[in-house]
Design a protein around this motif. Sequence first.
Motif, PDB file in Angstrom:
ATOM      1  N   GLU A   1       0.830  -1.203   0.000  1.00  0.00           N
ATOM      2  CA  GLU A   1       0.000   0.000   0.000  1.00  0.00           C
ATOM      3  C   GLU A   1       0.863   1.251   0.000  1.00  0.00           C
ATOM      4  O   GLU A   1       0.550   2.240  -0.685  1.00  0.00           O
ATOM      5  CB  GLU A   1      -0.935  -0.005   1.208  1.00  0.00           C
ATOM      6  N   ALA A   2       1.948   1.222   0.758  1.00  0.00           N
ATOM      7  CA  ALA A   2       2.854   2.378   0.782  1.00  0.00           C
ATOM      8  C   ALA A   2       3.412   2.653  -0.610  1.00  0.00           C
ATOM      9  O   ALA A   2       3.607   3.813  -0.994  1.00  0.00           O
ATOM     10  CB  ALA A   2       3.985   2.134   1.772  1.00  0.00           C
ATOM     11  N   GLU A   3       3.658   1.609  -1.376  1.00  0.00           N
ATOM     12  CA  GLU A   3       4.183   1.771  -2.737  1.00  0.00           C
ATOM     13  C   GLU A   3       3.204   2.514  -3.638  1.00  0.00           C
ATOM     14  O   GLU A   3       3.601   3.098  -4.646  1.00  0.00           O
ATOM     15  CB  GLU A   3       4.507   0.408  -3.349  1.00  0.00           C
ATOM     16  N   ARG A   4       1.926   2.497  -3.295  1.00  0.00           N
ATOM     17  CA  ARG A   4       0.907   3.154  -4.120  1.00  0.00           C
ATOM     18  C   ARG A   4       0.775   4.643  -3.816  1.00  0.00           C
ATOM     19  O   ARG A   4       0.020   5.348  -4.478  1.00  0.00           O
ATOM     20  CB  ARG A   4      -0.451   2.472  -3.897  1.00  0.00           C
ATOM     21  N   CYS A   5       1.471   5.114  -2.784  1.00  0.00           N
ATOM     22  CA  CYS A   5       1.368   6.521  -2.378  1.00  0.00           C
ATOM     23  C   CYS A   5       2.316   7.394  -3.204  1.00  0.00           C
ATOM     24  O   CYS A   5       3.343   6.924  -3.693  1.00  0.00           O
ATOM     25  CB  CYS A   5       1.699   6.672  -0.898  1.00  0.00           C
ATOM     26  N   ASP A   6       1.965   8.670  -3.334  1.00  0.00           N
ATOM     27  CA  ASP A   6       2.841   9.618  -4.027  1.00  0.00           C
ATOM     28  C   ASP A   6       4.141   9.807  -3.260  1.00  0.00           C
ATOM     29  O   ASP A   6       5.219   9.837  -3.839  1.00  0.00           O
ATOM     30  CB  ASP A   6       2.134  10.970  -4.189  1.00  0.00           C
ATOM     31  N   ARG A   7       4.014   9.936  -1.936  1.00  0.00           N
ATOM     32  CA  ARG A   7       5.187  10.007  -1.062  1.00  0.00           C
ATOM     33  C   ARG A   7       4.901   9.194   0.191  1.00  0.00           C
ATOM     34  O   ARG A   7       3.750   8.921   0.519  1.00  0.00           O
ATOM     35  CB  ARG A   7       5.519  11.460  -0.681  1.00  0.00           C
TER      36      ARG A   7
ATOM     37  N   ALA B   1      10.344   5.653  -4.726  1.00  0.00           N
ATOM     38  CA  ALA B   1      11.572   5.501  -5.519  1.00  0.00           C
ATOM     39  C   ALA B   1      12.733   6.269  -4.900  1.00  0.00           C
ATOM     40  O   ALA B   1      13.867   5.778  -4.851  1.00  0.00           O
ATOM     41  CB  ALA B   1      11.329   5.966  -6.955  1.00  0.00           C
ATOM     42  N   GLU B   2      12.455   7.481  -4.412  1.00  0.00           N
ATOM     43  CA  GLU B   2      13.508   8.282  -3.787  1.00  0.00           C
ATOM     44  C   GLU B   2      14.003   7.647  -2.493  1.00  0.00           C
ATOM     45  O   GLU B   2      15.198   7.664  -2.198  1.00  0.00           O
ATOM     46  CB  GLU B   2      12.987   9.694  -3.525  1.00  0.00           C
TER      47      GLU B   2
END
Length: 307
Positions: A194-200, A216-217
């Motif tokens: 779910e965290a991967e789906r967030c903008d940040r 990614a950052e």
Amino acid sequence: MIQVSQLHKRFGEVTALAGVELEVREGEVLGLLGPDGAGKTTLMRILCGLVSPDEGMVTVAGCDVVRSPESVKPRVGYLSQRLGLWGDLTVQENVAICADLFGVPRPEYEERLPDLLAITRLAPFVDRQAQFLSGGMRQKLALMCTLIHRPRVLLLDEPTTGVDPASRRDFWRLLHGLPAEGVTILVSTPYMDEAERCDRVALLYDGRMLACASPAELRAQFRGSLFSVIAARQAEARRLLEGLPRVESVTVFGDRLHVRAHEGVAADALASPLRQAGLDVSVVESIAPGLEDVFAASIGEEAARSG
């Protein structure tokens, strides 16, 4: 849309938040990651005006939450870990009560309800009592109740905990459609997918904000080399690896160990000591870090600095 600066909150001798800094942009989906006790729920409750901070500045949707906590409540929707639904009332009756509580005019409620039923796909169950809904459908109903007054900011505290994977995906499909309607979302989650789906993603630990960046950052900030290791007698293998020079940390991931080592460490430098100790080694391979690896490394570094 959300600005937090030098936010502190203590409960007796317990420090829940220690100088938290956070900014959430308009129309953004920002994920909040942290272990139990990190301060996630305290932060959410401060943002929606339910808890007063000890120090710091908090503005949400243009409202000064510290000076005027009541002013922010019509502008936010808050979905807590414990769903506030009436089990003996139907889907429609639950939403109607929430609309009344938020002072939504009847014509606006009647216009809004069909849209919410459509996006949640709960129209066939509109007359079913909440207690007879599945876990996933109850979460959708709670989201409907949270959205009925058209909040500008949505605060979701681990909204999919205990929900099956298919329902979690469906819930996130709904969330991703909301920024187009002008809704900004801050959501805490224990699930890395779910965290991967967030903008940040913001990493919160022990009341402190460790990092805030895109997935990614965050992965790009990972320092050193990472290896996946499968070996017999996992606990013994872990202790041996933790004692090797140039090994920073060893974390259990199911049947695997994730080994963070200094840059330039080769796989054989890990495999050879294990085999020399008589352990059967199936896999030692270099892997790219995931968010969980980044979070574990950040916590380790923070613990080393504070300890």
